[in-house]
Design an enzyme around this catalytic site. Sequence first.
Site: not given
Length: 641
Positions: A16, A83, A188, A213
């Site tokens: 992850d 990211k 994800e 999330d």
Amino acid sequence: MNDPTTTRPGAIVGIDLGTTNSLIAVADERGPRVIADEGGRVMVPSVVRYSVDAGGRAVVESVGDEAKRRAADAPERTVSSVKRIMGRSIKDAAGDLPFLPYRVVEGANRTARVEVPGVSGGPPAVVSPQEVSAAILREMKARAERALGRPVTRAVVTVPAYFDDAQRQATRDAGRLAGLEVVRIVNEPTAAALAYGLGLRAGGGATTIAVYDLGGGTFDVSVLRVTHAADAGGTDFFRVLATAGDTHLGGDDLDRALAAVFEREIAALPGVDAAAAASPAFRAALAREAERVKIELSESESASARVEAPGAGVYRRAVTRAEFETLIEPLIARTLACCERAVRDASLTAPVDAVVMVGGCTRVPLVRRRVGESFGVTPYTAIDPDRAVALGAAVQGAILSGGVKGTLLLDVIPLSLGIETAGGAVAKIIPRNAMVPARAREMFSTQADGQTAIKLHVLQGEREMVEDCRSLGVFHLRGLPPMPAGIPQVEVEFLVDANGVLNVSAHERRSGKRASLQVVPNHGLSRDEVDRIERDSYLHARDDMTRHRVVDLTVNSRLDLKWVGERLAKHRDRLDPADASCLDRGIAGLRSMVDAASADWRAVDPDAFHAAKESLDRAAVRLMEVSIAASLREDPPSPAG
Ligand code: AMP
């Protein structure tokens, strides 16, 4: 070599690669698990600290915890949240740039690059987001190799569902730079669903799953459809139907909302140094304290903040959960609006079947409540929300390497599920081999007078004592009004849903107090392990039963001895001397059994123990009558009765 306890060569790990933290996991014969470092930490902050050599080349100085810890002394050389610019042009990333503490410049093909300033007047270096991510991936790879004792060369890496092709390709390239073949890029939310085993079930049909999330700085919601294609070798197809979210909404915002309250109150304190109280350093300290309070409020109904206010001494402030919830309600409402949008965009014809919670902030009770209300189902929270994505990536890795066959699918419950009772025994609530979904209830009570909290310890296994079973979790039912032992009526319900997720809830009927816990009972257990546990239970069956019986007799006899002892002391005068001495003998006999059993359960014959308890119970009948008669005299029933 054929050692079932280690990973086979060529195991495909799951990574992850997160905005703030990264994790690595593996799923082998021991089941899916995240890999910790030597200090037991599983999260690696996605932070890389660079220096620049005399030739203008960037050199990685440190990665993870060390880089994060030292960030303040060289923020311009410490690259975090890379990211956010991965695989993006500088134009597309423009909205994110103000949030990044380092300089982002334009590289070839308009891509975003990080500029690392030169050291002592030297030239700056430029690194691509792929190289920064590669440094993090290299760290993860090394950690896994140390833990597994063999080279790790293949990985499944996760990306947000909304990542486009360029962002996915950049992630793949980062893997290659780190010496990892990225065998699959997985969304994800799909990984999170896989961690729960959603979609890994036999039979046809489709399931819709929402994955909510809420991390530290970003929020995403995705709606997935899993199609179980029984005729395609049992393959499951995950399709992302819709996504929505806010790339600048997360736990940090909850912290800021609370910190703003502290800041206002501190500014009004007499003698406060206003400039110092408004400085970025002090604000950062307030935000850290707010985060601590927020985390504490996930467990407790209230928490207290404590900060050294510049010029005004120590500022102390109690915060109740209710107050915190009022404060963050608008932020949560924003996430729910995204959920509605995603559901609308997915054009669902029926409500979602399951909601999976991911991200550290989904531990906030209000978030769980509101998400449950919004989707109309209890969200899945059993797997640590920080780990679900990495675990799911590892499950995908195991599927790809053909090693997932040993993983348990819960069509029946492989091992009994139960709860700890007094004396360390286990009461089985759902027996092994029950079909899922399964539901069962049992009543329990308290052991001590005035007990206001009950500890509920959920266990799995076939043996009779806690120490021989596997602990699935502990929770507490608190806030019971004080009552005599045995009076509270606590109903404990076990519910295993079709996906094998166990929900345990406890409810005290008189006070209405409730508490609950969710777990995935099969997590980390392989078929072999279940077989071993079952074999052990046969081997120890007789001893275990005897011990359970002795423990139950001990617990119940103690209650009897207490009851009889108290009443005998009060009413001895009202009893026949023969009855009283019979009771004395009964008490002495049973007490010696209890003492012997407490020292060593093997030392007593359970039949003799049982007989001693029965004999005291019989001898106490007269005492009970006398005591009831006396209490009626003291407290006569009302005539209307
Ligand atoms: P993530 O990015 O998924 O690691 O999530 C990090 C966020 O989760 C941060 O804002 C943390 O403060 C928050 N967080 C972690 N643990 C808890 C907790 N027990 N209760 C509330 N928030 C938490």
